[in-house]
Design a protein around this motif. Structure first.
Motif, mmCIF file in Angstrom:
data_model
loop_
_atom_site.group_PDB
_atom_site.id
_atom_site.type_symbol
_atom_site.label_atom_id
_atom_site.label_comp_id
_atom_site.label_asym_id
_atom_site.label_seq_id
_atom_site.Cartn_x
_atom_site.Cartn_y
_atom_site.Cartn_z
ATOM 1 N N SER A 208 5.905 -5.340 -10.529
ATOM 2 C CA SER A 208 6.806 -5.107 -9.417
ATOM 3 C C SER A 208 6.947 -3.600 -9.144
ATOM 4 O O SER A 208 6.988 -3.163 -7.992
ATOM 5 C CB SER A 208 8.148 -5.741 -9.756
ATOM 6 N N LEU A 209 6.962 -2.829 -10.223
ATOM 7 C CA LEU A 209 6.966 -1.375 -10.081
ATOM 8 C C LEU A 209 5.666 -0.922 -9.406
ATOM 9 O O LEU A 209 5.673 -0.027 -8.554
ATOM 10 C CB LEU A 209 7.107 -0.727 -11.467
ATOM 11 N N GLY A 210 4.554 -1.554 -9.760
ATOM 12 C CA GLY A 210 3.271 -1.284 -9.092
ATOM 13 C C GLY A 210 3.366 -1.565 -7.594
ATOM 14 O O GLY A 210 2.843 -0.803 -6.775
ATOM 15 N N GLY A 211 4.063 -2.647 -7.240
ATOM 16 C CA GLY A 211 4.282 -2.958 -5.828
ATOM 17 C C GLY A 211 5.064 -1.853 -5.132
ATOM 18 O O GLY A 211 4.716 -1.424 -4.029
ATOM 19 N N ASP A 212 6.093 -1.347 -5.817
ATOM 20 C CA ASP A 212 6.869 -0.214 -5.266
ATOM 21 C C ASP A 212 5.970 0.992 -5.037
ATOM 22 O O ASP A 212 6.105 1.715 -4.055
ATOM 23 C CB ASP A 212 7.962 0.225 -6.250
ATOM 24 N N ILE A 213 5.079 1.228 -6.015
ATOM 25 C CA ILE A 213 4.206 2.399 -5.923
ATOM 26 C C ILE A 213 3.244 2.247 -4.743
ATOM 27 O O ILE A 213 3.044 3.183 -3.968
ATOM 28 C CB ILE A 213 3.453 2.612 -7.262
ATOM 29 N N LEU A 214 2.684 1.056 -4.590
ATOM 30 C CA LEU A 214 1.821 0.797 -3.431
ATOM 31 C C LEU A 214 2.607 0.988 -2.140
ATOM 32 O O LEU A 214 2.122 1.587 -1.174
ATOM 33 C CB LEU A 214 1.260 -0.633 -3.517
ATOM 34 N N ASN A 215 3.828 0.515 -2.133
ATOM 35 C CA ASN A 215 4.654 0.582 -0.939
ATOM 36 C C ASN A 215 4.925 2.011 -0.476
ATOM 37 O O ASN A 215 4.965 2.283 0.715
ATOM 38 C CB ASN A 215 5.979 -0.134 -1.208
ATOM 39 N N GLN A 216 5.083 2.922 -1.442
ATOM 40 C CA GLN A 216 5.415 4.294 -1.050
ATOM 41 C C GLN A 216 4.184 5.160 -0.818
ATOM 42 O O GLN A 216 4.309 6.333 -0.504
ATOM 43 C CB GLN A 216 6.361 4.928 -2.074
ATOM 44 N N CYS A 217 2.979 4.600 -1.002
ATOM 45 C CA CYS A 217 1.768 5.384 -0.757
ATOM 46 C C CYS A 217 1.764 5.836 0.696
ATOM 47 O O CYS A 217 2.044 5.049 1.588
ATOM 48 C CB CYS A 217 0.511 4.544 -1.021
ATOM 49 N N SER A 218 1.437 7.109 0.885
ATOM 50 C CA SER A 218 1.386 7.586 2.265
ATOM 51 C C SER A 218 0.177 6.949 2.934
ATOM 52 O O SER A 218 -0.714 6.434 2.276
ATOM 53 C CB SER A 218 1.289 9.094 2.286
#
Ligand SMILES: [Zn+2]
Lengths: 219, 224
Positions: free
Chosen positions: A46-56
């Motif tokens: 889920s943290l990985g999902g957050d990281i993908l989400n904030q990718c510019s």
């Protein structure tokens, strides 16, 4: 249920897809049988999902969507053969954990065990991995290994039976980390042979007289 | 494609964006209203192979998926190849997405994570592949795994709870696959500092997860 678990650093790297090696397989075996670690992994995903989400945002070629459709259409045409292929690959052998099934091709008894003693035997697993050596160990019921320490790091997963050393007893599913500071003399419990999966980045180093004698034959 | 997995050759060229204090807030504002929409796209693709939903999902997520791949060290061309592979999986496997067990973006994350591993390994049978590590979505093994107490509910939006220095370390794990000691060398900091930053990050994440879980338990109990 397992009492000894991979640490959070390993679980996070696993969820990050950065343990695509023998160690990752071992963590996968544990996680599949441990609800506690499975939940941690899901949170790290889920943290990985957050990281993908904030990718510019990166500009994607205009033609890529059309090219993707073309590939999808090609896939749809070949669908039937694909699916039967996938099914065939998914055979089951209950006592081998799912992540290891491609690498342990037979049941434990049929493997090509070898060793300098009847009490401890090993078989090398053929996993193409530049960093780790992967083996299965079988310790005969009730027998004791020579006392040894470890050069480098060794991860052990109990796959069948159980063993104990000075302070602890390890059962099926337990995940154990040993390093230079671990000096122990594991003993399989009397009721069954103990089979362990071991992933190591350096050879075992025997201590004590008996250990030193055995060492040259270990590999 | 091997560059995708090569830990050494990586990322020095591509600076993880979220790690700098000046990173834009654009993504975060979008994220506020997007999750639900992404869920809907995936559900429509899964249920009826809805082509418009696929196009919409592609447009909404492709630039982020490409950026993610590039932060993992891929060239622009490799990143697009990976993106395309992911989108094909989305089309084929959207029916295995279960909105009750995780968000759409997390589901997409697991796909790009897995495809990244497999693309670098395509033709080699003895190497570890993503379906060794993770059972296929919807398979029996996975069902058993998530039938736990929370039915696969996971905490969401955890990243925003972490301070920048902790985020930086987390990014190095996810994008670069660095171990604690490699991160320490990279940032020129003592190993102990890295370990304690990650430990703090883990604690924080655990607390956030627990907080969200306990609300969940309360909601579940009220339904009985
Ligand atoms: Zn565990």
């Amino acid at each position: 249920m397992a009492n000894y678990h991979p640490n959070d650093e390993l679980l996070m790297s696993f969820a990050a897809g950065q343990l695509a090696d023998a160690l990752g397989l071992m963590v996968a075996c544990h996680v599949e049988s441990c609800p506690k670690c499975a939940e941690k992994v899901r949170n790290f995903e889920s943290l990985g999902g957050d990281i993908l989400n904030q990718c510019s945002e990166e500009v994607v070629s205009d033609s890529l969507l059309d090219e993707t459709w073309a590939k999808i259409e090609m896939f749809e045409r070949n669908k039937v053969s694909q699916e039967s292929f996938e099914k065939a690959a998914n055979e089951k052998r209950v006592n081998i954990p799912r992540p290891m099934r491609r690498f342990i091709k037979e049941d434990f008894d049929q493997l090509d065990w070898s060793g300098f003693s009847k009490n401890i035997q090993e078989v090398n697993l053929n996993i193409d991995d530049e960093r780790y050596t992967t083996k299965l160990y079988r310790i005969k019921a009730g027998s004791k290994l020579p006392e040894h320490t470890h050069k480098g790091t060794e991860y052990t997963l109990v796959m069948q039976g159980s063993f104990s050393d000075k302070s602890c007893k390890y059962n099926q599913g337990d995940f154990i980390l040993a390093d230079e500071n671990t000096k122990h003399q594991p003993q399989a419990s009397a009721d069954a042979d103990c089979i362990c999966l071991a992933v190591m980045d350096a050879p075992l180093k025997m201590t004590g007289f008996f250990g030193r004698m055995l060492n040259p034959f270990l590999r | 494609m091997n560059a995708l997995l090569d830990k050494k050759a990586k990322v020095s060229l591509v600076k993880p964006r979220g790690t700098s204090a000046s990173s834009s807030n654009k993504g975060r504002v979008l994220a506020q209203k997007e999750p639900n929409e992404l869920n809907q796209f995936l559900i429509r693709i899964g249920e009826s192979k809805d082509r418009q939903a696929f196009v919409d999902l592609f447009k909404a997520t492709s630039s982020r998926l490409k950026a993610f791949a590039m932060q993992c060290g891929a060239s622009s061309a490799d990143a697009e190849e990976l993106l395309q592979e992911c989108m094909i999986i989305v089309w084929r496997k959207a029916h295995t997405f279960k909105p009750e067990s995780g968000s759409a973006i997390t589901w997409l994350y697991t796909i790009v994570r897995n495809k990244r591993i497999d693309m670098a390994r395509k033709s080699r049978h003895e190497t570890v592949q993503s379906d060794d590590l993770w059972a296929e979505e919807g398979s029996e093994e996975l069902e058993a795994q998530i039938s736990g107490e929370m039915e696969g509910k996971t905490a969401r939006g955890m990243l925003k709870h972490l301070p920048e220095v902790q985020k930086q370390v987390v990014f190095k794990v996810y994008f670069e696959g660095k171990s604690h000691s490699e991160i320490a060398a990279d940032l020129d900091l003592p190993l102990g500092t890295i370990k304690s930053r990650l430990r703090l990050a883990m604690k924080k994440l655990e607390n956030v997860a627990k907080e969200q879980m306990s609300w969940l338990i309360i909601i579940l109990m009220m339904n009985f």
